[in-house]
Write an enzyme that holds these catalytic residues in place. Sequence first.
Site, PDB file in Angstrom:
ATOM      1  CG  HIS A 126     -18.569  21.235  25.077  1.00 63.79           C
ATOM      2  ND1 HIS A 126     -17.907  22.391  25.421  1.00 63.79           N
ATOM      3  CD2 HIS A 126     -18.019  20.820  23.907  1.00 63.79           C
ATOM      4  CE1 HIS A 126     -17.010  22.675  24.504  1.00 63.79           C
ATOM      5  NE2 HIS A 126     -17.054  21.726  23.585  1.00 63.79           N
ATOM      6  CB  VAL A 151     -20.402  19.943  17.158  1.00 65.91           C
ATOM      7  CG1 VAL A 151     -20.521  19.915  18.670  1.00 65.91           C
ATOM      8  CG2 VAL A 151     -19.669  21.196  16.692  1.00 65.91           C
ATOM      9  CB  ILE A 152     -19.905  14.072  17.680  1.00 70.67           C
ATOM     10  CG1 ILE A 152     -19.526  14.084  16.182  1.00 70.67           C
ATOM     11  CG2 ILE A 152     -20.609  12.766  18.049  1.00 70.67           C
ATOM     12  CD1 ILE A 152     -18.508  13.060  15.778  1.00 70.67           C
ATOM     13  CG  PHE A 183     -16.310  28.410  20.363  1.00 71.16           C
ATOM     14  CD1 PHE A 183     -17.629  28.457  20.763  1.00 71.16           C
ATOM     15  CD2 PHE A 183     -15.480  29.471  20.698  1.00 71.16           C
ATOM     16  CE1 PHE A 183     -18.126  29.542  21.482  1.00 71.16           C
ATOM     17  CE2 PHE A 183     -15.963  30.551  21.418  1.00 71.16           C
ATOM     18  CZ  PHE A 183     -17.289  30.584  21.807  1.00 71.16           C
ATOM     19  CD  GLU A 184     -11.638  27.270  18.932  1.00 67.24           C
ATOM     20  OE1 GLU A 184     -11.657  27.393  20.164  1.00 67.24           O
ATOM     21  OE2 GLU A 184     -12.052  26.239  18.346  1.00 67.24           O
ATOM     22  CD1 TRP A 211     -14.214  17.854  18.237  1.00 69.27           C
ATOM     23  CD2 TRP A 211     -12.240  18.232  19.196  1.00 69.27           C
ATOM     24  NE1 TRP A 211     -14.206  17.200  19.441  1.00 69.27           N
ATOM     25  CE2 TRP A 211     -12.988  17.414  20.058  1.00 69.27           C
ATOM     26  CE3 TRP A 211     -10.951  18.605  19.585  1.00 69.27           C
ATOM     27  CZ2 TRP A 211     -12.512  16.966  21.268  1.00 69.27           C
ATOM     28  CZ3 TRP A 211     -10.476  18.164  20.798  1.00 69.27           C
ATOM     29  CH2 TRP A 211     -11.247  17.354  21.620  1.00 69.27           C
TER      30      TRP A 211
END
Length: 163
Positions: A97, A90-91, A66-67, A31
């Site tokens: 979330h 992570v933005i 997350f993974e 991501w």
Amino acid sequence: MATANKNLSEYDKNTIPNAKGFRFGIVVSGWNTNVTTGLYNGAVEALLDLGANEADITRWDVPGSFELIYGCKRMIQTQKVDAVIAIGSVIQGETKHFDFVCEAVSQGIKDLNVQTDIPVIFCVLTDNNLQQAIDRSGGTHGNKGTEAAVAAVIMANLKRETE
């Protein structure tokens, strides 16, 4: 801002152990790949600069931040690594979330450090916007991947010295 007066890419090789002979795992989130690719490149460049051999660096890709926890856990269980670097981005978005993912990843990586004997280095950017992530993955603030690689070498050496 913690990085306002710090370049994440700066380090003094004379104060860091040589990385030759250590094996490193790098688990990379898919991501925000424009960010995680920069972090990965910074980490690898620093590891090589500090004496690691390219053959001693193993990369695994996972779908998202997350993974990373499971990827790092399996890396520790199945590969003979001296340290693992967890790379993610992570933005902040419009929902909660962001909060849940950041908390879970932080706690999961902390748990791996408590539960296993292999250091797992946290290289997960948790930024408010894409520009902040770019600035910390090779932009104006340097590269958090570089900083994580330095930490991985220091921690792998600490492990070796205390065995």
